[in-house]
Write an enzyme that holds these catalytic residues in place. Sequence first.
Site, PDB file in Angstrom:
ATOM      1  CG  HIS A 109       0.219 -10.300  16.824  1.00  0.00           C
ATOM      2  ND1 HIS A 109       0.531 -10.876  18.010  1.00  0.00           N
ATOM      3  CD2 HIS A 109       1.388 -10.160  16.147  1.00  0.00           C
ATOM      4  CE1 HIS A 109       1.831 -11.108  18.067  1.00  0.00           C
ATOM      5  NE2 HIS A 109       2.379 -10.662  16.941  1.00  0.00           N
ATOM      6  CE  LYS A 148      -4.092  -1.816   2.287  1.00  0.00           C
ATOM      7  NZ  LYS A 148      -4.909  -1.738   3.500  1.00  0.00           N
TER       8      LYS A 148
HETATM    9  C1  LIG Z   1       7.181  -5.547  23.058  1.00  0.00           C
HETATM   10  C2  LIG Z   1       5.772  -5.035  23.322  1.00  0.00           C
HETATM   11  C3  LIG Z   1       5.646  -3.676  22.648  1.00  0.00           C
HETATM   12  C4  LIG Z   1       4.746  -6.007  22.705  1.00  0.00           C
HETATM   13  O1  LIG Z   1       3.474  -5.482  22.904  1.00  0.00           O
HETATM   14  P1  LIG Z   1       2.209  -6.447  23.133  1.00  0.00           P
HETATM   15  O2  LIG Z   1       1.030  -5.602  23.394  1.00  0.00           O
HETATM   16  O3  LIG Z   1       2.597  -7.499  24.119  1.00  0.00           O
HETATM   17  O4  LIG Z   1       2.035  -7.235  21.762  1.00  0.00           O
HETATM   18  P2  LIG Z   1       1.575  -6.683  20.337  1.00  0.00           P
HETATM   19  O5  LIG Z   1       0.763  -7.746  19.705  1.00  0.00           O
HETATM   20  O6  LIG Z   1       0.958  -5.316  20.382  1.00  0.00           O
HETATM   21  O7  LIG Z   1       2.932  -6.535  19.564  1.00  0.00           O
HETATM   22  C5  LIG Z   1       3.672  -7.671  19.196  1.00  0.00           C
HETATM   23  C6  LIG Z   1       4.631  -7.190  18.143  1.00  0.00           C
HETATM   24  O8  LIG Z   1       5.392  -6.107  18.671  1.00  0.00           O
HETATM   25  C7  LIG Z   1       6.592  -6.036  17.928  1.00  0.00           C
HETATM   26  N1  LIG Z   1       7.674  -5.808  18.864  1.00  0.00           N
HETATM   27  C8  LIG Z   1       8.229  -6.670  19.749  1.00  0.00           C
HETATM   28  N2  LIG Z   1       9.232  -6.072  20.421  1.00  0.00           N
HETATM   29  C9  LIG Z   1       9.319  -4.794  19.936  1.00  0.00           C
HETATM   30  C10 LIG Z   1      10.179  -3.692  20.214  1.00  0.00           C
HETATM   31  N3  LIG Z   1      11.162  -3.764  21.114  1.00  0.00           N
HETATM   32  N4  LIG Z   1       9.982  -2.536  19.526  1.00  0.00           N
HETATM   33  C11 LIG Z   1       9.021  -2.445  18.594  1.00  0.00           C
HETATM   34  N5  LIG Z   1       8.174  -3.480  18.285  1.00  0.00           N
HETATM   35  C12 LIG Z   1       8.326  -4.626  18.966  1.00  0.00           C
HETATM   36  C13 LIG Z   1       6.758  -7.357  17.173  1.00  0.00           C
HETATM   37  O9  LIG Z   1       6.548  -7.111  15.790  1.00  0.00           O
HETATM   38  C14 LIG Z   1       5.648  -8.228  17.752  1.00  0.00           C
HETATM   39  O10 LIG Z   1       5.074  -9.103  16.830  1.00  0.00           O
HETATM   40  P3  LIG Z   1       5.942 -10.304  16.182  1.00  0.00           P
HETATM   41  O11 LIG Z   1       6.667 -10.989  17.310  1.00  0.00           O
HETATM   42  O12 LIG Z   1       4.905 -11.162  15.522  1.00  0.00           O
HETATM   43  O13 LIG Z   1       6.883  -9.652  15.199  1.00  0.00           O
HETATM   44  C15 LIG Z   1       5.488  -4.911  24.825  1.00  0.00           C
HETATM   45  O14 LIG Z   1       5.675  -6.162  25.417  1.00  0.00           O
HETATM   46  C16 LIG Z   1       6.338  -3.868  25.520  1.00  0.00           C
HETATM   47  O15 LIG Z   1       7.468  -4.094  25.907  1.00  0.00           O
HETATM   48  N6  LIG Z   1       5.753  -2.697  25.718  1.00  0.00           N
HETATM   49  C17 LIG Z   1       6.453  -1.608  26.302  1.00  0.00           C
HETATM   50  C18 LIG Z   1       5.615  -1.050  27.398  1.00  0.00           C
HETATM   51  C19 LIG Z   1       5.745   0.458  27.419  1.00  0.00           C
HETATM   52  O16 LIG Z   1       6.823   1.005  27.320  1.00  0.00           O
HETATM   53  N7  LIG Z   1       4.606   1.099  27.457  1.00  0.00           N
HETATM   54  C20 LIG Z   1       4.550   2.527  27.311  1.00  0.00           C
HETATM   55  C21 LIG Z   1       4.755   3.215  28.582  1.00  0.00           C
HETATM   56  S1  LIG Z   1       4.774   4.970  28.251  1.00  0.00           S
END
Ligand SMILES: CC(C)(COP(=O)(O)OP(=O)(O)OC[C@H]1O[C@@H](n2cnc3c(N)ncnc32)[C@H](O)[C@@H]1OP(=O)(O)O)[C@@H](O)C(=O)NCCC(=O)NCCS
Length: 115
Positions: free
Chosen positions: A101, A57
Amino acid sequence: MNIKIGTDIESVSRFENLSETFLNKCFHKSEIEYCKKHKYYAQNLCGRFCAKEAFAKAMGLPQEWHDVEILNDDKGKPIIILHGKAKEALKGAKTEVSISHCSEYATATVIIYIE
Ligand SMILES: CC(C)(COP(=O)(O)OP(=O)(O)OC[C@H]1O[C@@H](n2cnc3c(N)ncnc32)[C@H](O)[C@@H]1OP(=O)(O)O)[C@@H](O)C(=O)NCCC(=O)NCCS
């Protein structure tokens, strides 16, 4: 700088019982192996599919599936590796992808920066 953006959302259920033919047509071995290593195989696969569609896209044109490979860096952040015609078309450009996801849906957004 020219900036392009694309996004996609898909139902995870579509990715639960895929044929080997479809899997190999759409995904690199590295992508299939990554998803198999993780707990929610269909969600991971669906997210990668969304990333490829989002890339197409952003480009504004259908792409070869294998021209776009989604890997993850050592922190888990997804990255786009380009091959073939997509790599040629985007020489010097930068890409960013974000995937998310849950049990029902996966989504991805791609941004392309062209100097
Ligand atoms: C890694 C994290 C972002 C995953 O989020 P989640 O809600 O558990 O899962 P989601 O389905 O939304 O996202 C999963 C995808 O995130 C992506 N992801 C994983 N680690 C990542 C990182 N360090 N940076 C960016 N994207 C990341 C991946 O693509 C993953 O999918 P994949 O394994 O199929 O490739 C989460 O565990 C995390 O660490 N969040 C940080 C918390 C935070 O800082 N919050 C904000 C406070 S201000």
